[in-house]
Design an enzyme around this catalytic site. Structure first.
Site, PDB file in Angstrom:
ATOM      1  N   GLU A  14      56.008  41.792  65.120  1.00 60.92           N
ATOM      2  CA  GLU A  14      54.945  41.001  66.362  1.00 60.92           C
ATOM      3  C   GLU A  14      53.968  41.428  67.047  1.00 60.92           C
ATOM      4  O   GLU A  14      53.433  41.757  67.932  1.00 60.92           O
ATOM      5  CB  GLU A  14      55.478  40.119  67.679  1.00 60.92           C
ATOM      6  CG  GLU A  14      57.210  39.672  67.791  1.00 60.92           C
ATOM      7  CD  GLU A  14      57.910  39.131  68.860  1.00 60.92           C
ATOM      8  OE1 GLU A  14      57.365  39.686  70.044  1.00 60.92           O
ATOM      9  OE2 GLU A  14      58.523  38.437  69.207  1.00 60.92           O
ATOM     10  N   GLU A  32      63.737  36.419  64.344  1.00 60.55           N
ATOM     11  CA  GLU A  32      64.258  37.202  65.464  1.00 60.55           C
ATOM     12  C   GLU A  32      64.080  35.783  66.978  1.00 60.55           C
ATOM     13  O   GLU A  32      63.021  35.012  66.396  1.00 60.55           O
ATOM     14  CB  GLU A  32      63.370  38.079  65.986  1.00 60.55           C
ATOM     15  CG  GLU A  32      63.403  38.462  67.426  1.00 60.55           C
ATOM     16  CD  GLU A  32      62.644  39.505  68.359  1.00 60.55           C
ATOM     17  OE1 GLU A  32      62.510  40.125  68.096  1.00 60.55           O
ATOM     18  OE2 GLU A  32      62.478  39.213  69.333  1.00 60.55           O
TER      19      GLU A  32
END
Length: 486
Positions: free
Chosen positions: A233, A330
């Site tokens: 991220e 994810e």
């Protein structure tokens, strides 16, 4: 989108109490398995689909699958979840015999048969405190990485992954870091400061060597890593206890092309793939920027399920880069996420060229009195729940709804299966509808997964372009898997 009218209620044919058969024996006759939202059925044998348009209830739905050569899409590498420090901690808290049994259930046909895992390179938000990396060096600059050390937790992670490989050698393992060591960043801290929370350019080369040393150390412990992302991220920049590091697309492109890619190649890890991005679909240009600059080193894009998601972005990416691969790496699961969290965020990516999906996370403690799971870093995801949970006091484990709904794919769509084009999937408001995806498996069988989020049973007919027609019942609020003969 579909040719059926959904009634409010429909009759539900009784389930057949047959025992599950092996993958090889399923090639001869059709079979069905189902998981329901209330877990009264957990990968349970169900009434097998019948050949032709059978007679169902008042609610019907039509799907089509192109099982000819023109319908072939991407090949599946597998399904699974992230192995975090939390996962390793709770697994190692189990008695050895139960831990071995759990591993077999996770990775073989004894259970879900997961074949795709992501592991955290040092701390994530699902690590117990304190946060750490593999070269903290008391936060003093260590550009030659003389203080590189997996430490107790890194070693435990590597040994757990090695144990997994011992059970399933064909696993695909992805490694993702949540941050570089604090001294490598402009703000000189691992956590607690979102300002200048990015790599210091003078340490780009050191960061590349950090990946080399990590791969070497894991390999020495028996845990070969197949792929990495440079940063989990990269656009998630937080200043609390959560472990994060900001990395722009332009910086990721430069670091990949000029530093990490060459360093891996020169160290003999040229076969370790680099996947771009590892974040949400709302910034679809990020992996394109990286691939355009570092095409020879990057073979895939990795996507997360948050801020939307818009899985159609993956089809757009495929059309622009047909030679690259894609994965959903994810999607969190919790007691507060819907029962179809795993299935929704597997079907959508598969329909749009993803080759595998990963949930967040594989294992945690059971829920504590304050509603948390863990272990977790303060400021991290204290409500993230694993696909399995461990009762520390009882020394036992149990599976969640998210495990079972994901296993409806992983157990019946093996590595090397080819996703087939199809039509008819549709969801109304609040994700009420029928979603489906199909595959042709290496043994010639076909798998059709049907997710029914309506509050009533639906009789589903699947028309194959090759001429076969199959029909059967999909229980209310369930994921049903049909395995059809070759």
């Amino acid at each position: 989108m579909h040719s059926s009218v959904i009634a409010l209620l429909a009759a539900s044919p009784a389930l057949i109490a047959a025992s599950p058969s092996s993958l090889s024996s399923r090639a001869a006759v059709p079979a069905a398995y189902v998981t329901t939202s209330d877990l009264t059925h957990k990968l349970s044998p169900a009434a097998a689909p019948v050949s032709g348009r059978g007679t169902g209830g008042a609610s019907t739905w039509d799907l089509t699958v192109d099982d000819t050569a023109s319908g072939n899409k991407q090949k599946i590498i597998g399904f699974g979840a992230s192995v975090t420090d939390a996962t390793v901690t709770v697994m190692n808290a189990l008695p050895a015999d139960k831990r071995r049994k759990l591993i077999r259930e996770l990775l073989t046909q004894d259970g879900a048969d997961f074949g795709f895992l992501r592991h955290t390179i040092a701390s994530s938000d699902l690590s117990g405190p304190p946060a750490y990396t593999y070269d903290d060096a008391s936060n003093k600059a260590d550009p030659s990485l003389q203080n590189f050390n997996l430490g107790d937790r890194g070693t435990a992670m590597a040994k757990m992954l090695a144990a997994f490989r011992g059970v399933k050698s064909g696993l695909t393992i992805l490694g993702s870091p949540w941050s570089a060591p604090g001294w490598m960043k402009l703000n000189r801290v691992l956590t607690g400061n979102a300002n200048n929370n990015q790599l210091d350019p003078q340490y780009y080369s050191s960061y590349a060597q950090y990946f080399v040393k990590y791969l070497q150390a894991y390999k020495a412990n028996g845990a070969t890593i197949d792929a990495i992302t440079l940063q989990n991220e990269p656009l998630n920049n937080q200043g609390n206890g959560h472990v994060t590091m900001y990395q722009s697309a332009d910086e990721a492109a430069k670091v990949t092309q000029q530093y990490v890619g060459p360093a891996l190649k020169n160290a003999g890890f040229g076969s370790t793939r680099i996947w771009a991005y590892d974040h949400n679909t709302d910034q679809a240009d990020y992996p394109r920027t990286v691939i355009n600059a570092a095409n020879s080193y990057v073979d895939s894009a990795a996507w997360h399920c948050y801020n939307g998601p818009n899985w159609g972005v993956l089809t757009d990416f495929h059309n622009a880069y047909p030679g690259k691969h894609q994965y959903m790496t994810e999607c969190w699961t919790s007691s507060s996420t819907p029962w179809y969290q795993s299935s929704q965020n597997t079907i959508g990516p598969l329909q749009n060229w993803a080759e595998g999906t990963l949930m967040w996370t594989l294992g945690t403690w059971t829920q504590a009195a304050d509603g948390t799971f863990g272990p977790y870093i303060p400021g991290g995801c204290d409500t993230c729940r694993g696909l399995f949970t461990v009762d520390k006091n009882a020394g036992t484990y149990s599976y969640t709804i998210d495990y079972y709904t994901l296993a409806q794919f992983s157990k019946f769509m093996p590595k090397g299966a080819t996703v087939l084009a199809g039509t008819g999937s549709y969801s109304y408001d609040n994700y009420q509808g029928i979603q489906s995806v199909a595959s042709r498996n290496p043994d010639g069988t076909k798998t059709v997964v049907i997710e029914n989020t309506f509050g009533n049973d639906v009789y589903v007919t699947v028309t194959m372009k090759g001429g076969k027609v199959w029909s059967g019942n999909a229980l209310r609020q369930s994921v049903t898997t049909w395995v059809l003969p070759a």
